[in-house]
Design a protein around this motif. Structure first.
Motif, PDB file in Angstrom:
ATOM      1  N   ASN A  41      -2.731 -79.790 -95.788  1.00 49.39           N
ATOM      2  CA  ASN A  41      -1.274 -80.151 -95.815  1.00 49.39           C
ATOM      3  C   ASN A  41      -0.462 -78.816 -96.157  1.00 49.39           C
ATOM      4  N   ASP A  42       0.029 -78.279 -95.218  1.00 49.08           N
ATOM      5  CA  ASP A  42       0.877 -77.031 -95.938  1.00 49.08           C
ATOM      6  C   ASP A  42       2.163 -77.370 -96.941  1.00 49.08           C
ATOM      7  N   ALA A  43       2.589 -78.735 -96.661  1.00 46.28           N
ATOM      8  CA  ALA A  43       3.746 -78.975 -97.590  1.00 46.28           C
ATOM      9  C   ALA A  43       3.130 -79.434 -98.795  1.00 46.28           C
ATOM     10  N   TRP A  46       2.653 -76.149-100.798  1.00 44.53           N
ATOM     11  CA  TRP A  46       3.983 -75.753-101.135  1.00 44.53           C
ATOM     12  C   TRP A  46       4.540 -76.414-102.575  1.00 44.53           C
ATOM     13  N   GLN A  76      10.522 -74.274 -96.281  1.00 41.80           N
ATOM     14  CA  GLN A  76       9.216 -74.523 -96.977  1.00 41.80           C
ATOM     15  C   GLN A  76       9.637 -74.980 -98.442  1.00 41.80           C
ATOM     16  N   ARG A  79      10.564 -78.634 -97.648  1.00 41.45           N
ATOM     17  CA  ARG A  79       9.448 -79.425 -97.094  1.00 41.45           C
ATOM     18  C   ARG A  79       8.462 -79.662 -98.418  1.00 41.45           C
ATOM     19  N   GLY A  80       8.248 -78.811 -99.308  1.00 43.11           N
ATOM     20  CA  GLY A  80       7.211 -79.047-100.266  1.00 43.11           C
ATOM     21  C   GLY A  80       8.004 -80.170-101.164  1.00 43.11           C
ATOM     22  N   THR A  82      10.205 -82.263-100.567  1.00 50.64           N
ATOM     23  CA  THR A  82      10.201 -83.506 -99.828  1.00 50.64           C
ATOM     24  C   THR A  82       8.882 -84.408 -99.890  1.00 50.64           C
ATOM     25  N   TRP A  83       7.473 -83.458 -99.507  1.00 50.17           N
ATOM     26  CA  TRP A  83       6.607 -83.905 -99.956  1.00 50.17           C
ATOM     27  C   TRP A  83       6.281 -84.564-101.220  1.00 50.17           C
TER      28      TRP A  83
END
Length: 106
Positions: A41-43, A46, A76, A79-80, A82-83
């Protein structure tokens, strides 16, 4: 192994890579299968990069510094964050803790 939860404490080039050690070929095969089933999961990656930068700056870092130190774009970073916030909420729900944390229990 590719692992979006793996963040090296000091070397960003090692982020996303989890070194595994096994006691036998069978154990190594099982570890490989376990990691193959875990989505990257990229997020999540990040979020870890952001957390590392925040740690080294005692939680005080400008948006510009954060982007420079993490190598992430503003999108990014968003999104990080938020994740990470969603993950905190998920863990609180699992533990039965109110969404707002201990301060909401009064």
């Amino acid at each position: 192994m590719r692992d979006s939860s793996a963040i090296h404490p000091r070397d960003p080039r090692l982020d996303g890579k989890h070194m595994v050690v096994a006691c036998s070929r069978e154990h190594l095969s099982q570890l490989i299968e376990d990691y193959k089933r875990r989505p990257f999961n990229d997020a999540e990656l990040w979020a870890g990069k952001i957390a590392r930068a925040m740690f080294w700056h005692s939680g005080e870092v400008s948006e510009e510094q954060l982007a420079e130190e993490t190598g992430l774009t503003p999108e990014q970073i968003e999104r990080g964050v938020t994740w990470q916030n969603n993950e905190i909420q998920r863990r609180r729900r699992q533990s039965g803790e109110p969404d707002g944390g201990p301060e909401e229990r009064g």
